[in-house]
Design an enzyme around this catalytic site. Structure first.
Site, short mmCIF file in Angstrom:
data_model
loop_
_atom_site.label_atom_id
_atom_site.label_comp_id
_atom_site.label_asym_id
_atom_site.label_seq_id
_atom_site.Cartn_x
_atom_site.Cartn_y
_atom_site.Cartn_z
N GLU A 144 48.83 -16.49 5.34
CA GLU A 144 49.24 -15.62 6.43
C GLU A 144 49.18 -16.49 7.67
OE1 GLU A 144 49.79 -14.24 9.13
OE2 GLU A 144 48.73 -12.35 9.34
N GLU A 153 53.06 -20.79 14.50
CA GLU A 153 51.66 -21.16 14.27
C GLU A 153 51.53 -22.36 13.33
OE1 GLU A 153 49.31 -17.84 13.07
OE2 GLU A 153 49.56 -16.77 14.96
#
Length: 602
Positions: A144, A153
């Site tokens: 995730e 990210e």
């Protein structure tokens, strides 16, 4: 041990160095994290659990042991799901030390310590082998690592490394794939967050343009970062759809992933004519190869009316501004290209000949060249382009400005000096607090032939000398106010501090505009925003209360539980109290020496 942290004082604008606990940065990151928001996202959690069960089942059907690599494990939730689903062992990687320590405690509390190993490293530093962090390569990869933009990210570098060094060839992945979608729209509202519009005023014979943006701003590609907002709160009246939703690109996480820069071009058939300005984008993830377990970020106008759209703040939708607006005609094909590097995505619209797609020419990530996007954030662009707001300032200036007025503006990158000059002030000065705002305003004044009409002063107000003002006294002090160092609205009270520091340079009958400000408060009940701080307790049957305690400790650690800025139009709420005026600040007077407070019985 103590550390020194630099922080801008919102009252004086000066950077102050404060002594803090050595864990200050950790507490700040935890307090501002989205852990609670993610764990309160029931749709996300349920889909992950379904996908993990299916992946473990497929591996078991092949007669293999299910060995999990969970990158970015956070609380260890997905690893605990995997063990519950029948996984034989999980390697759970978490680089953030306080979170890794909390994950160890959560895993132990839930009784999974023997089958889950928490590795406090970045995944690219994890080793495999008899003496390594992992005894063998994993055959199920769970991650995730996504943000609103999907790859912001560092998902691509992490996946690339994992496939090379940490997982088996042909591994199962949860999620299995991600798909990015785009839709071309025209939107004056959204475009006003990116470009400076001309300022018009009523004059004899019609409207007159008094401020235009400089060429550098017109041709600037804008800020490099995506604008992530809750598109579900944007009414459809705010934009015109120019194309159907198209698939821009997909990433299959079960196969080797490359972080190398690339582009994807899609040919569009405009559904109506208009001006292409903005690309709206979002993504979905398929938790399984069949695509039967899907978690989508699609906005309300794309989903069917019968679907219950889950609220989430950790994943929203994206607004990308095209480098320049361009007309499109219904029935005449255009090519939309998505470029990406390893951390970001940007778009460009190209016109093909005879409906043929033009080859995408690689371009660098957009970087602001005009400096406006470095000084003004998106809401600030919106303020400057708000015609009603500008009209109110013009009307207020007309009431107080005289032909003999010596005017000084105190705001970062304000257009009020141009308005004051247009209305006939004898002399106009503007105080700019930084080199960037000085340079930007110089460009704007030059583009409007005002470089000899308005004097820019880059100086702290307490350092002013009579010569800065050409030995004149200021009779009209103006401000919006807006300052680039302000994080919260009341930080703009720096205007009052500056007005006080300049008291000796003002006439005895000086007019200050605005004359005062008032701070109001109201208790509200948010429909959804409360979830970002709501304790989770239990998540999908697992006890994660230790994480709740960690976040509470960090929230208590933060100085005075300081307020957080949120664009409230994106977060519906209802009032459960009457509005209360907390304080009034009289800018006609200098800042009082004593602390101001106001009490009112409830």
């Amino acid at each position: 041990m103590k550390v020194f942290c630099g922080r801008a004082n919102p009252t004086t604008g000066a950077v102050e160095w404060l002594e803090e606990d050595e864990n200050y940065d950790y507490h700040q990151e935890i307090a501002r994290s989205c852990y609670a928001d993610m764990l309160n996202d029931k749709d996300r959690n349920a889909k992950y659990f379904q996908g993990i069960r299916a992946a473990v089942g497929r591996v078991k059907e092949r007669g293999e042991k299910a060995i999990i690599l969970d990158i970015g494990t956070g609380t260890g939730l997905l690893s605990m799901m995997a063990v519950t689903a029948g996984a034989d062992f999980c390697y759970a990687v978490e680089v953030f030390k306080p979170m890794a320590e909390t994950a160890v405690k959560i895993v132990e509390k839930n009784g999974f310590s023997e089958k889950i190993k928490i590795i406090n490293k970045h995944s690219t530093e994890v080793t495999v082998g008899p003496d390594g962090d992992m005894q063998c390569r994993a055959n199920i990869l769970i991650t995730e690592l996504f943000d609103t933009e999907l790859i912001g990210e560092g998902a691509l570098p992490s996946y690339e490394h994992a496939h090379k060094f940490l997982v088996q060839e042909g591994c199962e992945a949860v999620p299995h794939r991600a798909t990015v979608y785009a839709q071309l729209v025209q939107s004056r509202r959204m475009w006003s967050w990116n470009k400076l519009f001309p300022i018009h005023v009523q004059a004899e014979g019609g409207e007159k343009v008094i401020v235009v943006s400089p060429p550098e701003m017109e041709n600037c590609p804008g800020a490099p970062s995506v604008y992530d907002i809750q598109l579900n709160q944007v009414p459809q009246s705010d934009f015109v759809v120019l194309s159907d939703v198209v698939t821009m690109f997909s990433v299959d996480f079960s196969k080797p992933v490359s972080r190398a820069s690339t582009s994807f071009t899609v040919q569009l058939e405009p559904v109506q004519s208009g001006t292409a300005q903005v690309v709206l984008s979002w993504w979905d993830i398929d938790m399984d190869p069949d695509g039967s377990i899907k978690c989508t970020m699609a906005p309300y106008w794309v989903q069917s009316a019968s679907e219950d759209i889950p609220w989430r703040d950790h994943w929203m939708q994206c607004v990308y501004f095209l480098p320049n607006e361009a007309p499109v005609l219904q029935g005449q094909s255009v090519c939309l290209t998505a470029f990406r590097d390893d951390y970001s995505v940007w778009y460009k619209l190209q016109k093909g000949r005879n409906g043929e797609a033009k080859a995408a020419v690689p371009i660098e990530s957009p970087v602001c060249r005009c400096q406006a996007h470095l000084l003004w954030n998106r809401p600030r662009f919106g303020e400057l382009n708000d015609r009603n707001r500008t009209t109110q300032y013009l009307e207020a200036l007309q009431k107080v400005l005289k032909p003999s007025s010596v005017c000084l503006s105190i705001s970062d990158g304000s257009l009020l000096p141009a308005l004051a000059h247009h209305l006939g002030a004898e002399k106009v000065f503007t105080l700019e607090s930084s080199a960037i705002s000085h340079s930007l305003m110089q460009k704007i004044f030059t583009a409007n032939h005002l470089e000899d009409k308005i004097k820019i002063i880059e100086k702290n107000p307490e350092l002013f000398t009579p010569s800065d003002l050409e030995d004149r006294k200021v009779s009209l002090l103006i401000g919006e106010p807006f300052f680039s160092t302000s994080l919260l609205p009341w930080h703009n009270l720096y205007f009052w501090y500056a007005r006080t520091a300049l008291a000796g340079h003002l006439t005895s009958d000086v007019t200050v505009l605005p004359q005062s400000a008032s701070l109001h408060m109201m208790i509200v009940e948010f429909k959804d925003l409360w979830r970002i701080r709501s304790p989770c307790g239990s998540c999908e049957g697992f006890d994660v209360s230790i994480m709740d305690e960690m976040i509470k400790k960090s929230l208590d650690f933060r100085e005075s539980r300081e307020a957080e800025p949120h664009p409230l139009w994106e977060y519906p709420c209802r009032s459960i109290s009457d509005p209360l005026e907390v304080l009034t600040f009289n800018f006609q007077q200098t800042v009082p020496r004593n602390t101001q407070f106001k009490k009112k019985a409830s």
